[in-house]
Design a protein around this motif. Structure first.
Motif, short mmCIF file in Angstrom:
data_model
loop_
_atom_site.label_atom_id
_atom_site.label_comp_id
_atom_site.label_asym_id
_atom_site.label_seq_id
_atom_site.Cartn_x
_atom_site.Cartn_y
_atom_site.Cartn_z
N UNK A 1 0.75 -1.09 -0.10
CA UNK A 1 0.00 0.09 0.11
C UNK A 1 0.96 1.29 -0.03
N UNK A 2 1.82 1.29 0.71
CA UNK A 2 2.92 2.31 0.83
C UNK A 2 3.33 2.77 -0.41
N UNK A 3 3.35 1.88 -1.34
CA UNK A 3 3.91 1.95 -2.79
C UNK A 3 2.85 2.47 -3.71
N UNK A 4 1.67 1.77 -3.62
CA UNK A 4 0.61 1.64 -4.45
C UNK A 4 -0.03 3.14 -4.57
N UNK B 1 -1.80 7.43 8.03
CA UNK B 1 -0.78 7.04 7.07
C UNK B 1 -1.35 7.10 5.56
N UNK B 2 -2.59 6.55 5.52
CA UNK B 2 -3.25 6.40 4.17
C UNK B 2 -3.52 7.83 3.57
N UNK C 1 0.57 6.35 -3.36
CA UNK C 1 0.81 7.94 -4.10
C UNK C 1 1.10 7.55 -5.61
N UNK C 2 1.36 6.44 -6.08
CA UNK C 2 1.40 6.28 -7.43
C UNK C 2 0.19 6.12 -8.20
N UNK D 1 -1.16 9.82 -7.81
CA UNK D 1 -0.59 10.67 -8.82
C UNK D 1 -1.16 10.70 -10.39
N UNK E 1 -1.83 10.62 4.42
CA UNK E 1 -0.38 11.26 4.04
C UNK E 1 -0.10 10.76 2.56
N UNK E 2 -0.35 9.36 2.30
CA UNK E 2 0.11 8.97 1.04
C UNK E 2 -0.88 9.55 -0.14
#
Lengths: 355, 355
Positions: free
Chosen positions: A198-201, A227-228, A203-204, A207, A230-231
């Protein structure tokens, strides 16, 4: 201000917290209504329900709340995979049936509920929100949703799937991280790796899409929700966290197993349904693990294990139950759904400030 | 206030941003020094360096900065795995060598640099921070670090590994999520699933450990750093983001591949080193993928592919290069390390407030 965004205004809810539409009896009308009543969005996991059962559940939800709620369905797939189990798989399942004292090689009943009938219930009942997994919604259904003012939400495990969903006309996309419990929503072929964390998914995805992204997978408390955001997500969807609430219809042993599962205790398996899903590892999953090639594709295997899962449930045999859970189940809390929503808000406010 | 915590005070740095110790020439003294000079912690990835090379690099770093920095090593493993490639693997590697115009079946040189010599350099040079992966540090080395005031940081991919590291005396633990590029730090056996996403890993680790948790995996910008702090981390470690900077020694084609990789374009492979590592998928990985059982264990396979990687690098053949990257490489920025740190701080401040 983590509330009052595009998701909350479009869904007509107070809190950008969504209870995931877990299929298989977990999302009772009581659970769905309690989450919506508390200001989030409850979702009926209706993937395995008939049109008639969906109608009944929707009416039960509406008896309990006048707030918006969602219904989640599985997009049917073209049957291209294996339809008959290999001999090793058949033998393991029959040995399991013997241990449960139920007939071997039972007649294969209805493989899946007709999607047309499920969809008809969603449309005729004009549910406020319709979410789906395993694919894209057919154009005519998408048009029918729009016509009735039903918000459509798709599920993506990669940016490419998110882009395809946006192009198909959905209003929002759930970004399902590899941490998520239950079935993987992946539907586009030729992916080198669709287990994106999820950390990578998020923000990408955020965008690339112009529609809102809802983060799902491993979120259990205010830390995950914060956190979600923030991302770049505009809402958080929680499955496992709500599976553990008092209103959830999940088996007592399932709830126990999730609460005591370590971060490494869940695995992806196709043993129960023929489609990859994350759950607490147990004997049935381990027995079939060496024979994944011989397991029929979804929804056939799902139909083939139905008698096993039902008997295991009645007989309280957790070694044969499907116990779906994300990778952070141990952070769960056994409480009412209303209390959980209140806790989530408190925790998130402490990190992100007052709403 | 996301700065000024236990990590920054213990490490003597201004910003809780750590540049991961990527082995294989990526972490030039220029990169390490630039990150430390900018207020974060630069780390020399010394896993493949001899004691003498480490000493030289440390001196070069000290010429460039008087700020704290780290050195990262690989804990040696007992050689229990396969030490000779299977025939299919040997043939694929020789066919690759033919395509690169280098000799087939070369003499296997030194398999790995002696850990004793590497460790002696770390201790004698009294580096401010020593971080390690692939296991626990032997008691005598741990004692030697403490005696010299060297901060020891271990790497964990599960809570269980974090607990073991804390018990072994480390000062901090890096929680490496499944999103992370390069080698998996996993070292405890019998894990049903050690590919835990950072979103699930960090809060569970933070709850269980009393020492600080450093989040690593898929963090590329201020959004990821802010999310890591929300989850309970006290610092963020970034590898791929710094691999893309001007000072990094990574191959030009490696950088290009990472910047244009989608979220699903990286996979875990043992093809290059015999140990699972995440990188942008390419022909060499695909050729060996069907034969993972026949690939020798680390560090043998790493030694066996050395000639291939070196020739591929010289000849600019990215199809044979190991191009380690996390799952969010496309969010990377090609700029100087100092600029990147400045950007990271700006972005994080926008989300979490001024330091």
């Amino acid at each position: 201000m983590w509330t009052g965004n595009e998701v909350t205004s479009r869904l007509g809810i107070k809190l950008p917290i969504i209870q995931a539409g877990m299929a298989g009896g977990t999302t009772t009308p009581q659970l769905v209504a309690a989450v919506s009543q508390a200001g989030g969005l409850g979702t009926l996991g209706a993937g395995y329900m008939s049109g008639e059962q969906i109608r009944t559940a929707i009416r039960a939800i509406r008896e309990l709340t006048d707030k918006p709620f969602g219904v989640n369905l599985f997009i049917p797939e073209e049957e291209t995979g294996k339809t008959v189990p290999g001999e090793a798989v058949r033998q393991i399942m029959n040995e399991t049936r013997r241990r449960l004292g139920i007939p071997e090689d039972p007649e294969l009943g209805k493989v899946a509920e007709p999607f047309e009938e499920q969809m008809a219930a969603v449309l005729e009942e004009r549910v406020p929100v319709f979410s789906f997994t395993f694919g894209l919604l057919d154009k005519r259904w998408m048009a029918a949703c729009k016509q009735r003012g039903i918000v459509a939400i798709g599920t993506a495990t990669t940016v490419r799937e998110g882009v395809a969903l946006e192009a198909s006309g959905v209003d929002m996309v759930v970004a399902q991280g590899s941490e998520a419990g239950g079935h993987r929503g992946s539907f586009l072929p030729d992916s080198p790796d669709n287990l994106v964390g999820l950390m990578a998914l998020v923000p990408q995805m955020a965008d690339r899409l112009s529609i809102p992204v809802i983060a799902a997978g491993g979120i259990m408390d205010g830390r995950g929700i914060a956190a979600a955001f923030m991302l770049g997500a505009q809402a958080a969807q929680l499955g496992t966290a709500f599976l553990l609430t008092e209103e959830s219809g999940a088996h007592r042993l399932h709830k126990q197993a999730v609460l005591s599962a370590s971060d490494e205790a869940t695995v992806l398996t196709t043993a129960f349904s023929g489609k990859a899903a994350r759950g607490v590892t147990n004997e049935f999953m381990q027995l079939l693990a060496p024979y994944t090639e011989e397991i029929p594709a979804y929804p056939v295997q799902n139909a083939l294990t139905r008698d096993i899962r039902q008997a295991a449930s009645k007989q309280e045999r957790s070694e044969f139950l499907s116990m779906w859970a994300g990778q952070a189940g141990a952070l769960g809390r056994a409480m009412s759904a209303e209390e959980l929503v209140r806790k989530l808000v408190e925790e998130t406010e402490e990190l992100l400030g007052k709403r």
